[in-house]
Design a protein around this motif. Structure first.
Motif, PDB file in Angstrom:
ATOM      1  N   THR A 184      79.784  29.724 -74.364  1.00 42.36           N
ATOM      2  CA  THR A 184      81.137  29.270 -74.071  1.00 42.36           C
ATOM      3  C   THR A 184      81.947  29.106 -75.353  1.00 42.36           C
ATOM      4  O   THR A 184      83.144  29.430 -75.396  1.00 42.36           O
ATOM      5  N   ARG A 185      81.307  28.653 -76.388  1.00 40.34           N
ATOM      6  CA  ARG A 185      82.001  28.472 -77.666  1.00 40.34           C
ATOM      7  C   ARG A 185      82.518  29.796 -78.218  1.00 40.34           C
ATOM      8  O   ARG A 185      83.469  29.824 -79.001  1.00 40.34           O
ATOM      9  N   VAL A 186      81.891  30.902 -77.820  1.00 43.97           N
ATOM     10  CA  VAL A 186      82.270  32.214 -78.327  1.00 43.97           C
ATOM     11  C   VAL A 186      83.002  33.025 -77.245  1.00 43.97           C
ATOM     12  O   VAL A 186      83.331  34.189 -77.439  1.00 43.97           O
ATOM     13  N   GLU A 187      83.270  32.393 -76.107  1.00 44.74           N
ATOM     14  CA  GLU A 187      83.809  33.113 -74.964  1.00 44.74           C
ATOM     15  C   GLU A 187      85.137  33.818 -75.242  1.00 44.74           C
ATOM     16  O   GLU A 187      85.372  34.912 -74.705  1.00 44.74           O
ATOM     17  N   PRO A 188      86.039  33.297 -76.060  1.00 49.45           N
ATOM     18  CA  PRO A 188      87.265  34.069 -76.322  1.00 49.45           C
ATOM     19  C   PRO A 188      86.982  35.468 -76.867  1.00 49.45           C
ATOM     20  O   PRO A 188      87.674  36.424 -76.499  1.00 49.45           O
ATOM     21  N   LEU A 189      85.975  35.602 -77.695  1.00 53.83           N
ATOM     22  CA  LEU A 189      85.599  36.912 -78.222  1.00 53.83           C
ATOM     23  C   LEU A 189      84.836  37.721 -77.182  1.00 53.83           C
ATOM     24  O   LEU A 189      85.163  38.884 -76.914  1.00 53.83           O
ATOM     25  N   LEU A 190      83.805  37.123 -76.571  1.00 52.06           N
ATOM     26  CA  LEU A 190      82.979  37.839 -75.612  1.00 52.06           C
ATOM     27  C   LEU A 190      83.788  38.292 -74.401  1.00 52.06           C
ATOM     28  O   LEU A 190      83.625  39.415 -73.904  1.00 52.06           O
ATOM     29  N   ARG A 191      84.669  37.416 -73.923  1.00 54.92           N
ATOM     30  CA  ARG A 191      85.476  37.753 -72.736  1.00 54.92           C
ATOM     31  C   ARG A 191      86.412  38.917 -73.032  1.00 54.92           C
ATOM     32  O   ARG A 191      86.567  39.819 -72.202  1.00 54.92           O
ATOM     33  N   GLY A 201      86.762  51.823 -68.876  1.00 52.55           N
ATOM     34  CA  GLY A 201      85.928  52.652 -68.024  1.00 52.55           C
ATOM     35  C   GLY A 201      84.462  52.295 -67.996  1.00 52.55           C
ATOM     36  O   GLY A 201      83.691  52.914 -67.258  1.00 52.55           O
ATOM     37  N   MET A 202      84.049  51.307 -68.784  1.00 50.99           N
ATOM     38  CA  MET A 202      82.637  50.949 -68.826  1.00 50.99           C
ATOM     39  C   MET A 202      82.306  49.945 -67.720  1.00 50.99           C
ATOM     40  O   MET A 202      83.136  49.108 -67.361  1.00 50.99           O
ATOM     41  N   ASP A 203      81.085  50.016 -67.200  1.00 49.02           N
ATOM     42  CA  ASP A 203      80.634  49.105 -66.150  1.00 49.02           C
ATOM     43  C   ASP A 203      79.881  47.956 -66.800  1.00 49.02           C
ATOM     44  O   ASP A 203      78.676  48.042 -67.061  1.00 49.02           O
ATOM     45  N   VAL A 204      80.602  46.887 -67.069  1.00 53.59           N
ATOM     46  CA  VAL A 204      80.053  45.745 -67.794  1.00 53.59           C
ATOM     47  C   VAL A 204      79.227  44.890 -66.849  1.00 53.59           C
ATOM     48  O   VAL A 204      79.662  44.566 -65.739  1.00 53.59           O
ATOM     49  N   GLU A 205      78.034  44.515 -67.292  1.00 50.47           N
ATOM     50  CA  GLU A 205      77.214  43.591 -66.512  1.00 50.47           C
ATOM     51  C   GLU A 205      77.503  42.147 -66.905  1.00 50.47           C
ATOM     52  O   GLU A 205      77.853  41.323 -66.068  1.00 50.47           O
ATOM     53  N   GLY A 206      77.321  41.805 -68.176  1.00 52.59           N
ATOM     54  CA  GLY A 206      77.542  40.421 -68.593  1.00 52.59           C
ATOM     55  C   GLY A 206      77.200  40.231 -70.052  1.00 52.59           C
ATOM     56  O   GLY A 206      76.901  41.180 -70.779  1.00 52.59           O
ATOM     57  N   ALA A 207      77.242  38.976 -70.469  1.00 53.69           N
ATOM     58  CA  ALA A 207      76.946  38.619 -71.857  1.00 53.69           C
ATOM     59  C   ALA A 207      75.950  37.470 -71.866  1.00 53.69           C
ATOM     60  O   ALA A 207      75.923  36.635 -70.952  1.00 53.69           O
ATOM     61  N   LYS A 208      75.126  37.428 -72.909  1.00 52.14           N
ATOM     62  CA  LYS A 208      74.194  36.322 -73.076  1.00 52.14           C
ATOM     63  C   LYS A 208      73.977  36.069 -74.554  1.00 52.14           C
ATOM     64  O   LYS A 208      74.142  36.957 -75.393  1.00 52.14           O
ATOM     65  N   GLY A 209      73.595  34.833 -74.855  1.00 51.27           N
ATOM     66  CA  GLY A 209      73.247  34.491 -76.218  1.00 51.27           C
ATOM     67  C   GLY A 209      71.876  35.021 -76.580  1.00 51.27           C
ATOM     68  O   GLY A 209      71.044  35.326 -75.713  1.00 51.27           O
ATOM     69  N   GLU A 210      71.629  35.122 -77.895  1.00 55.13           N
ATOM     70  CA  GLU A 210      70.340  35.564 -78.406  1.00 55.13           C
ATOM     71  C   GLU A 210      69.832  34.549 -79.434  1.00 55.13           C
ATOM     72  O   GLU A 210      70.363  33.442 -79.528  1.00 55.13           O
ATOM     73  N   CYS A 211      68.810  34.917 -80.177  1.00 56.19           N
ATOM     74  CA  CYS A 211      68.069  33.928 -80.961  1.00 56.19           C
ATOM     75  C   CYS A 211      68.662  33.634 -82.333  1.00 56.19           C
ATOM     76  O   CYS A 211      68.721  32.477 -82.752  1.00 56.19           O
ATOM     77  N   ASN A 212      69.073  34.665 -83.047  1.00 52.74           N
ATOM     78  CA  ASN A 212      69.597  34.437 -84.390  1.00 52.74           C
ATOM     79  C   ASN A 212      70.927  33.696 -84.305  1.00 52.74           C
ATOM     80  O   ASN A 212      71.622  33.754 -83.291  1.00 52.74           O
ATOM     81  N   PHE A 213      71.295  33.021 -85.355  1.00 53.48           N
ATOM     82  CA  PHE A 213      72.539  32.262 -85.351  1.00 53.48           C
ATOM     83  C   PHE A 213      73.716  33.223 -85.190  1.00 53.48           C
ATOM     84  O   PHE A 213      73.886  34.164 -85.990  1.00 53.48           O
ATOM     85  N   GLY A 214      74.517  33.009 -84.137  1.00 54.77           N
ATOM     86  CA  GLY A 214      75.665  33.871 -83.876  1.00 54.77           C
ATOM     87  C   GLY A 214      75.326  35.178 -83.194  1.00 54.77           C
ATOM     88  O   GLY A 214      76.190  36.053 -83.081  1.00 54.77           O
ATOM     89  N   GLN A 215      74.093  35.308 -82.695  1.00 52.40           N
ATOM     90  CA  GLN A 215      73.661  36.580 -82.101  1.00 52.40           C
ATOM     91  C   GLN A 215      73.910  36.594 -80.594  1.00 52.40           C
ATOM     92  O   GLN A 215      73.616  35.620 -79.891  1.00 52.40           O
ATOM     93  N   HIS A 216      74.446  37.723 -80.122  1.00 46.42           N
ATOM     94  CA  HIS A 216      74.782  37.868 -78.704  1.00 46.42           C
ATOM     95  C   HIS A 216      74.508  39.287 -78.246  1.00 46.42           C
ATOM     96  O   HIS A 216      74.309  40.193 -79.057  1.00 46.42           O
ATOM     97  N   GLU A 217      74.517  39.452 -76.933  1.00 49.65           N
ATOM     98  CA  GLU A 217      74.352  40.772 -76.324  1.00 49.65           C
ATOM     99  C   GLU A 217      75.302  40.895 -75.153  1.00 49.65           C
ATOM    100  O   GLU A 217      75.421  39.978 -74.340  1.00 49.65           O
ATOM    101  N   ILE A 218      75.993  42.019 -75.067  1.00 50.36           N
ATOM    102  CA  ILE A 218      76.807  42.358 -73.899  1.00 50.36           C
ATOM    103  C   ILE A 218      76.161  43.571 -73.250  1.00 50.36           C
ATOM    104  O   ILE A 218      75.939  44.594 -73.905  1.00 50.36           O
TER     105      ILE A 218
END
Length: 454
Positions: A184-191, A201-218
């Motif tokens: 949520t803290r990073v949601e402005p960027l992820l959203r 045109g891409m079929d987006v599934e979602g976003a989640k956090g990962e382990c390293n500091f500041g690491q994410h996956e879309i």
């Protein structure tokens, strides 16, 4: 190939948007050896009056430079002696899309051909298309999905450069794997990335956090292999551009620091051209599926250069890191290089070797070439590895350096049979260029250990 959905543009619709003044810029781009989009921005009127019919051209050095765009020796296709001539950009109109995060701009991805209209075999898109043609000759199609991780920073790209890419401010200060609060803290960027890529045109599934500091996956829905590779390249560019617009920076480096690296797990399956599931028979894996996986495993060491193309790529491969060190397969086992998941129509293999720096065209092409090698030679799948693959002494290990992967690749008869000498020699030279540059560099590690103490 046809446009995957109605969020893509047709050339008629693009003409309407340009003539109405809603679009004034058209990007013609291709993916280079390093996996980056390169090309030109054309004025909309010029595009309609000329480029729509005739395309455009670019210097052939674009497939013969290092990551800093320096001309380097050793490439047969492009050199001072050959005069650095042109290649043609041939638009694939099924990739035509809006770039909603950039004002009044559309993009089309291109194939590269020589001036006599013959394909440029070293072009990553051509490398993948060659393998897809071999799959099609067997009355099958390839479906793929890529899972890209990245690290985001509150530091801009300009400030990161001035800081020497050290001591940057990650968008999270702790492990946010699956954390709703952390994301949520990073949601402005992820959203913004999710919504912009969907509109493109891409079929987006979602976003989640990962382990390293500041690491994410879309994540994105799987598609035919070429669409997945095309979207992968556009997504990486869009994500960086959107981050820059917000004063942030994103890196897809395989290993930014000594914590967890950023992976790009690639999921792959085959279907019959009639839609039949060929990886599954009744309640079990089909013989073809087993042969395909056996071929990917048998060629894993030979093809690692196409999965891990940079010096930094090999820093990921460490025990207990969720990046593989052992060439083996397991059922839903994240310690193995190959993880088999799903049943029936969802049955697929996951290649866990590639990192966030991978060129998707080359990696998917390598998986297909390896799998077809297994099918054609009816290779037998070795027994499943049960337990911790990091502690298994009985299996071949993933190459641990770029130099080792380079040597195995260039000497591989299977690689030369699958891709041709032109492609193998070209990407061998790419590795040589990176190794020479790295060998000449004085690293922070050397300075810290040697400046005063030696």
């Amino acid at each position: 190939m046809t446009a995957p959905n109605d969020r893509y543009l047709t050339t008629d619709r693009l003409r309407e948007l340009i003539e109405a003044g809603d679009i004034d810029t058209v990007v013609l781009a291709f993916t280079d050896m390093q996996g980056r989009l390169q090309g030109k921005r054309l004025h909309g009127r010029y595009f309609l009056d000329f480029a729509l019919e005739h395309g455009t051209e670019g210097c052939n050095y674009l497939l013969a430079v290092d990551i800093d765009m320096n001309t380097v020796d050793g490439y047969a296709m492009s050199s001072w002696e050959r005069g650095y001539g042109d290649m043609e950009f041939v638009p694939d109109w099924d990739t035509l899309r809006l770039l909603p995060h950039v004002p009044a701009t559309a993009l089309v991805q291109c194939d590269l051909v020589w001036l006599d209209h013959s394909p440029v075999p070293q072009s990553p898109r051509t490398v993948l298309q060659t393998q897809l043609d071999k799959v099609a000759a067997r009355s099958m199609v390839a479906l793929a999905g890529t899972e890209l991780e990245f690290i985001a920073f509150n530091t801009s790209y300009e400030d990161a450069h001035h800081l020497g890419y050290r001591d940057l401010d990650p968008v999270n200060q702790y492990n946010v794997d699956y954390s709703i609060l952390g994301t949520t803290r990073v949601e402005p960027l992820l959203r913004e990335i999710r919504n912009a890529t969907y509109a493109a045109g891409m079929d987006v599934e979602g976003a989640k956090g990962e382990c390293n500091f500041g690491q994410h996956e879309i994540g994105f829905l799987y598609a035919d292999a070429m669409t997945t590779a095309d979207n992968h390249s556009v997504y990486k560019t869009m994500a960086k551009e959107i981050a820059a617009q917000q004063g942030k920076a994103i890196t897809f480096m395989a290993k930014y620091n000594e914590r967890e690296g950023s992976s790009c797990h690639i999921h792959l399956s085959l279907r019959g051209t009639d839609g039949n599931v060929v990886f599954w028979d009744d309640d079990q894996r089909s013989p073809l599926y087993d042969q395909f996986v056996a071929g990917v495993l048998a060629t894993m060491a030979d093809f690692t250069l196409m999965y891990a193309p940079n010096v930094n790529s090999y820093k990921r491969f460490a025990a207990g890191s969720f990046a593989p060190t052992t060439i083996a397969w397991g059922l839903d086992n994240r310690t193995c290089a190959v993880r088999l998941v799903g049943k029936g129509p969802s049955a697929r293999m996951e290649n866990r070797v590639p990192g966030g720096d991978v060129n998707p065209y080359l990696a998917i092409a390598a998986m297909l070439a390896g799998g077809l090698h297994g099918i054609d030679n009816e290779l037998e799948l070795e027994p499943e590895l049960v337990g911790n693959a990091y502690t298994s002494p009985d299996h071949v290990q993933v190459p641990t350096t770029l130099r080792a992967a380079r040597d195995t690749f260039t000497q591989s008869e299977v690689a030369r049979a699958a891709f041709g000498d032109e492609v193998v020699d070209h990407y061998t030279n790419m590795a040589d260029v990176e190794l020479r540059s790295f060998d000449a560099a004085v690293t922070d590690w050397e300075l810290r250990r040697s400046f005063e103490r030696m």
